[in-house]
Write an enzyme that holds these catalytic residues in place. Structure first.
Site, short mmCIF file in Angstrom:
data_model
loop_
_atom_site.label_atom_id
_atom_site.label_comp_id
_atom_site.label_asym_id
_atom_site.label_seq_id
_atom_site.Cartn_x
_atom_site.Cartn_y
_atom_site.Cartn_z
N LYS A 1 41.86 44.88 -11.56
CA LYS A 1 43.08 44.33 -10.93
C LYS A 1 43.68 43.21 -11.79
O LYS A 1 44.89 43.01 -11.74
CB LYS A 1 42.77 43.82 -9.51
CG LYS A 1 41.81 42.65 -9.48
CD LYS A 1 42.30 41.53 -8.63
CE LYS A 1 41.57 40.24 -8.99
NZ LYS A 1 40.28 40.06 -8.32
N SER B 1 48.74 33.72 -9.99
CA SER B 1 47.68 34.35 -10.75
C SER B 1 47.84 34.04 -12.24
O SER B 1 48.91 34.22 -12.82
CB SER B 1 47.71 35.86 -10.53
OG SER B 1 47.19 36.55 -11.64
N VAL C 1 42.20 30.46 -19.77
CA VAL C 1 41.84 31.82 -20.12
C VAL C 1 42.37 32.79 -19.06
O VAL C 1 42.18 32.59 -17.88
CB VAL C 1 40.30 31.95 -20.18
CG1 VAL C 1 39.89 33.37 -20.50
CG2 VAL C 1 39.73 30.97 -21.18
#
Lengths: 333, 333
Positions: free
Chosen positions: A194, A257, A282
């Site tokens: 995902k 996100s 990251v």
């Protein structure tokens, strides 16, 4: 009376902090290991993590805080790992205590770069932990919403149902509902894949595609995830359950996100290197992609993964995102 | 040379306007009927619809504009209806021309209140149109993004593949990709049900549930839609295709959806009446819900629809949304 298992969370990031908060709703004592000694001292003194979910206050008398991983592991029966996959092996290398008798749950979404494996397989293959002692905790769950005590659902997967149930019970509360599953492979890969689809969503957004395209992209992503996980481990799996589709949606539609943000910058023309520098963190999906692509190349029977392929071409083969996504738009439907 | 079929769009709202724009990319002449004479005059003079998608400019020499429904119907072979379902029957009652030989495509998402049927069934049952002459045009597609020429995907469903193909070809362009399907029942019901789920999403948001819950709600909604459409018409249908899941997502995650907005107000404590007044427009899902609920009650074999049931209790049985959604949260997973 039966002895209650002792839990420890390993990792001081936002997801680790959220997990400790959930466990503290039920347990008298929760072990918590983090590498960052300063954060640990701050937590001891002020009762909250200075760096992540700092609005959450802990009763420190119930935390067994330590910056020594051996101490955390020794004192616990059930370990929940919430260390970014990129740093996991480095941490495990410091470990002198055996993991043999421990129950190990992964709350990590990603692939361990040193082994190219998902976390459960990494523990099994490199540390000789039987699969029945290994489990996975997946969302859909933003840690930030746990901090706010907004109702969230977790899936707890383990081949051993009793262990899954123990972990589920320890995490359940008025704002956390849990569900147990046997599909440790599928849930863990879904959680990893995902992030790649979230990068794709970000790239599309950065290129100027709108909500109509986004919804088509997500509906293709879930079908791709179904094909991919079926090749890995073919059990009767409803891909539309929360642990798969829900987890994809909460990430793919989240503007917070990191993976989506990273993709967005790529779509807007940043190079991989400059996007990473700009974000100063990251994007796990970037590393996951490399492994996911390699794993799929090794499948006996080929699987169609146009979205993974497109993102791979953009991030690892330096192809023009606009060109690649124009081609992608022709093959999805 | 074979005679090309003549198209007419019926309806002057945003979706009707978007459909005319799409057709104008391919056809020399497009019929366009709208009731609003003032808007029509404005369009004739200025080349754009004053009320909807007003940024879209039309070459009026290629439009056959009329406020007479008989004229529009007489002149066309293929009719695309884009009139809100609540007003459809009233418009049809004015019609003196026969529909018998026409191909009728519905771009309407809802249930005709007078018959309690979806539009395709309404034309079939009340106007004696054979199913092979009836079709459906579904998204995922916000009209606003068509105006911006953002890449969008349409599904064109008709039992007669040749007719589906003709309509698909007339709508396809650099920014519209089309796909044909045989599932007229499933696509039309899905387009209707998704508005109910968008209301549910809005209620949850209004009550303070976050993104984690939202993703679980949507993953339950698609499973519910699968069960519901399976009972109606059991064909081999991949519910994760764009016409079903994509359409659900584009609406459920859109903060511009009227249905979601309406739900949001209900969740925040407005009554149905005051929410409707405040919005000054119709939330189609509100009317669809009543019929969807009734239709499901008539299924020979009962089907579990916890989300539809919850929204029904809130909107039609005047139950407290907080209480109802707390119970809903316990049964979904």
């Amino acid at each position: 009376m039966k002895k209650q298992p002792k839990f420890a969370v390993l990792g001081g990031g936002s997801w680790g902090t959220a997990l400790v908060k959930m466990l503290c709703e039920n347990l008298e004592e929760v072990g918590w290991y983090m590498r960052n000694t300063e954060a640990l001292e701050y937590l001891r003194e002020h009762g909250h993590n200075p760096n992540y979910l700092s609005s959450v206050t802990f009763n420190t008398s119930r935390l067994r805080l330590t910056d020594c991983i051996d101490e955390a592991v020794s004192a616990a029966d059930i370990l929940i790992f919430a260390i970014p996959s990129a740093f996991l092996e480095k941490e495990l290398n410091n470990l002198k205590v055996s993991l043999k008798d421990k129950t190990i749950f992964s709350a990590i979404k990603g692939i361990v770069p040193e082994s190219g494996k998902i976390v459960g397989e990494h523990f099994h293959d490199l540390y000789d932990i039987p699969f029945k002692q290994i489990g996975v905790i997946t969302g859909p769950c933003h840690a930030e919403e746990v901090a706010l005590e907004r109702l969230s659902y977790l899936t707890i997967a383990c081949a051993d149902k009793t262990r899954a149930k123990k972990v589920a019970d320890a995490l359940s509360s008025s704002y956390i509902k849990t569900k147990v599953s046997k599909d440790i492979i599928g849930t863990e890969y879904a959680a990893m894949l995902k992030n790649i689809y979230a990068i794709a969503a970000g790239i599309a957004h950065g290129l100027g595609y709108g909500d109509n395209f986004q919804s088509v992209l997500m509906s293709n992503a879930i079908r791709e995830m179904k094909r991919y996980t079926k090749r890995l481990y073919n059990i009767d799996r409803n891909i539309n359950h929360s642990a798969y589709l829900g987890d994809l949606l909460v990430t793919g539609y989240s503007t917070f996100s990191r993976n989506r943000m990273f993709g967005n910058m790529i779509g807007k023309g940043y190079t991989v290197k400059s996007a990473m520098m700009e974000m100063n963190m990251v994007a796990e999906g970037y590393y996951a992609l490399k492994s996911a692509y390699k794993i799929k190349e090794g499948f006996e029977k080929a699987v169609k993964t146009p979205i993974i392929d497109a993102v791979y071409r953009v991030l690892y083969e330096n192809e023009n995102p606009k060109k690649v996504f124009t081609e992608l738009a022709d093959v999805i439907s």
